[in-house]
Design an enzyme around this catalytic site. Sequence first.
Site, PDB file in Angstrom:
ATOM      1  N   ASP A 121       0.848  -1.192   0.000  1.00  0.00           N
ATOM      2  CA  ASP A 121       0.000   0.000   0.000  1.00  0.00           C
ATOM      3  C   ASP A 121       0.889   1.250   0.000  1.00  0.00           C
ATOM      4  OD1 ASP A 121      -2.401   1.430   0.229  1.00  0.00           O
ATOM      5  OD2 ASP A 121      -2.353   1.397   2.424  1.00  0.00           O
ATOM      6  N   HIS A 122       0.640   2.161  -0.911  1.00  0.00           N
ATOM      7  CA  HIS A 122       1.385   3.430  -0.989  1.00  0.00           C
ATOM      8  C   HIS A 122       2.903   3.253  -1.051  1.00  0.00           C
ATOM      9  CE1 HIS A 122      -2.113   6.002  -0.534  1.00  0.00           C
ATOM     10  NE2 HIS A 122      -2.533   5.195   0.423  1.00  0.00           N
ATOM     11  N   ASP A 131       3.021   5.013  -5.438  1.00  0.00           N
ATOM     12  CA  ASP A 131       2.258   6.243  -5.230  1.00  0.00           C
ATOM     13  C   ASP A 131       3.151   7.460  -5.430  1.00  0.00           C
ATOM     14  OD1 ASP A 131       0.722   8.340  -4.500  1.00  0.00           O
ATOM     15  OD2 ASP A 131       0.268   7.646  -2.475  1.00  0.00           O
ATOM     16  N   HIS A 148      -7.854  10.054   3.660  1.00  0.00           N
ATOM     17  CA  HIS A 148      -7.287   9.090   4.608  1.00  0.00           C
ATOM     18  C   HIS A 148      -7.561   9.465   6.069  1.00  0.00           C
ATOM     19  CE1 HIS A 148      -4.640   7.974   1.109  1.00  0.00           C
ATOM     20  NE2 HIS A 148      -5.005   6.783   1.552  1.00  0.00           N
ATOM     21  N   HIS A 205      -9.066   4.856  -2.374  1.00  0.00           N
ATOM     22  CA  HIS A 205      -8.394   4.897  -1.068  1.00  0.00           C
ATOM     23  C   HIS A 205      -9.280   5.680  -0.093  1.00  0.00           C
ATOM     24  CE1 HIS A 205      -4.193   3.453  -1.859  1.00  0.00           C
ATOM     25  NE2 HIS A 205      -4.762   3.366  -3.054  1.00  0.00           N
ATOM     26  N   GLY A 206      -8.825   5.724   1.149  1.00  0.00           N
ATOM     27  CA  GLY A 206      -9.486   6.595   2.131  1.00  0.00           C
ATOM     28  C   GLY A 206     -10.975   6.330   2.271  1.00  0.00           C
ATOM     29  N   SER A 239     -12.756   4.530   4.610  1.00  0.00           N
ATOM     30  CA  SER A 239     -13.371   4.152   5.879  1.00  0.00           C
ATOM     31  C   SER A 239     -14.599   5.024   6.132  1.00  0.00           C
ATOM     32  CB  SER A 239     -12.367   4.319   7.035  1.00  0.00           C
ATOM     33  OG  SER A 239     -11.557   3.155   7.122  1.00  0.00           O
ATOM     34  N   ASN A 276     -10.228   0.584  -0.263  1.00  0.00           N
ATOM     35  CA  ASN A 276      -9.262   0.483   0.842  1.00  0.00           C
ATOM     36  C   ASN A 276      -9.876   0.896   2.169  1.00  0.00           C
ATOM     37  OD1 ASN A 276      -7.491  -0.042  -1.230  1.00  0.00           O
ATOM     38  ND2 ASN A 276      -6.010   1.522  -0.642  1.00  0.00           N
ATOM     39  N   ASP A 299      -8.888   0.921   6.280  1.00  0.00           N
ATOM     40  CA  ASP A 299      -7.922   0.706   7.351  1.00  0.00           C
ATOM     41  C   ASP A 299      -8.418   1.330   8.656  1.00  0.00           C
ATOM     42  OD1 ASP A 299      -5.712   0.218   8.879  1.00  0.00           O
ATOM     43  OD2 ASP A 299      -4.443   1.717   7.934  1.00  0.00           O
TER      44      ASP A 299
HETATM   45  P1  13P Z   1      -8.848   4.893   5.498  1.00  0.00           P
HETATM   46  O1  13P Z   1      -7.952   5.730   6.335  1.00  0.00           O
HETATM   47  O2  13P Z   1     -10.083   5.629   5.096  1.00  0.00           O
HETATM   48  O3  13P Z   1      -9.175   3.593   6.142  1.00  0.00           O
HETATM   49  O4  13P Z   1      -8.075   4.572   4.129  1.00  0.00           O
HETATM   50  C1  13P Z   1      -7.152   3.527   4.064  1.00  0.00           C
HETATM   51  C2  13P Z   1      -6.342   3.559   2.820  1.00  0.00           C
HETATM   52  O5  13P Z   1      -6.627   4.231   1.857  1.00  0.00           O
HETATM   53  C3  13P Z   1      -5.154   2.719   2.789  1.00  0.00           C
HETATM   54  O6  13P Z   1      -4.398   2.924   1.646  1.00  0.00           O
HETATM   55  O1  G3H Z   2      -3.334   4.995   3.679  1.00  0.00           O
HETATM   56  C1  G3H Z   2      -2.660   4.589   4.594  1.00  0.00           C
HETATM   57  C2  G3H Z   2      -3.059   3.402   5.384  1.00  0.00           C
HETATM   58  O2  G3H Z   2      -4.162   3.702   6.221  1.00  0.00           O
HETATM   59  C3  G3H Z   2      -1.901   2.863   6.132  1.00  0.00           C
HETATM   60  O3  G3H Z   2      -1.587   3.672   7.200  1.00  0.00           O
HETATM   61  O4  G3H Z   2       0.775   4.286   6.838  1.00  0.00           O
HETATM   62  O5  G3H Z   2      -0.271   4.394   9.122  1.00  0.00           O
HETATM   63  O6  G3H Z   2       0.219   2.183   8.050  1.00  0.00           O
HETATM   64  P1  G3H Z   2      -0.107   3.641   7.839  1.00  0.00           P
HETATM   65 ZN    ZN Z   3      -4.504   4.909   0.850  1.00  0.00          ZN
END
Ligand code: 13P
Ligand code: G3H
Ligand code: ZN
Length: 322
Positions: free
Chosen positions: A83-84, A105, A181, A224-225, A227, A267, A269
């Site tokens: 991821d990223h 990314d 995010h 992404h982002g 949640s 996504n 998280d």
């Molecule tokens: P959230 O912070 O909205 O869960 O997004 C997670 C994400 O995009 C991880 O790459």
């Molecule tokens: O987009 C980012 C994800 O939520 C991962 O977060 O970089 O804190 O592990 P992190």
């Molecule tokens: Zn992300």
Amino acid sequence: MPLVTTTEMFKKAYDGGYAIGAFNVNNMEIVQGITEACREEKAPVILQVSKGARAYANHTYLVKLVEAAVIECPEIPIALHLDHGPDFETCKSCIDGGFTSVMIDCSSLPFDENVRITKQVVEYAHDHGVVVEAELGTLAGVEDDVKVSSEDSSYTHPEEVEEFVTRTGCDSLAIAIGTSHGAYKFTPAQCTRNEKGILVPPPLRFDVLHEVVKRLPGFPIVLHGSSSVPQEYVKMINENGGKMPDAIGIPEEQLREAAKLAVCKINIDSDLRLAMTGTIRQYMAQHPDHFDPRQYLKPARANIKELVRHKLVDVLGCAGKA
Ligand code: 13P
Ligand code: G3H
Ligand code: ZN
């Protein structure tokens, strides 16, 4: 089955009008909570690892945890995704180290620089049977140590996507249509109140998504982002010693709509973090004399599992698609 790439998953998701859940993993309980829900709901899944997760838990531990999930859940397709990925070296290290998918990314760089580095990653990844997600447009919010303010975020320009995909050869594209995010996606000032007095964020830019799809028919799009920041867990955190005022997420109905369109990967998280933290805080408050981590991690894992089940069934639409 062994770890898979996302190629087949995305083709079926695109044609079937659903999305695959991409959940971030940082420790054993999170891997177990996610994959137990996916196994029971017969859902394909993407387990994704950020640069921060690799720094926290170590690459090898995370790969081995995911391999354990593959052994425990032989009936469902599981992809292991970076991821990223911030640069070529990190992507190469994950490609060499057992991942089946990577994200490069470079969305904060100028267009031509984004193309150049993404293309370099694609060439290396494809030579090794690994697929690549790239990004155009900048999301607001916090990811790793990078914080992008809403003023500095920008929606994807649909007129750029064909050239970007053609020149880079990437396999999927993350776009910015108003997701963000973290747990604080919008300030109350950016929101309006509905009839129940609940703060509602500005709607996602489906017009931008439609324009992108018109230019890239059949091509998998990533959000992404995404949640939704479940208020029951924000409340649980705040009632048990936490302080998370005004945490606001993306309404789930809008994600369901996106999943029916070209969005093949969503996504999530922060929602899992909220479930874990809320449950642990509540457990600690109710059992001040307990000190065995298994006691508080067990309900935290169970709540992650139920939250993931809800996402698979009610938001992503991928239950029963394994
Ligand atoms: P959230 O912070 O909205 O869960 O997004 C997670 C994400 O995009 C991880 O790459
Ligand atoms: O987009 C980012 C994800 O939520 C991962 O977060 O970089 O804190 O592990 P992190
Ligand atoms: Zn992300």
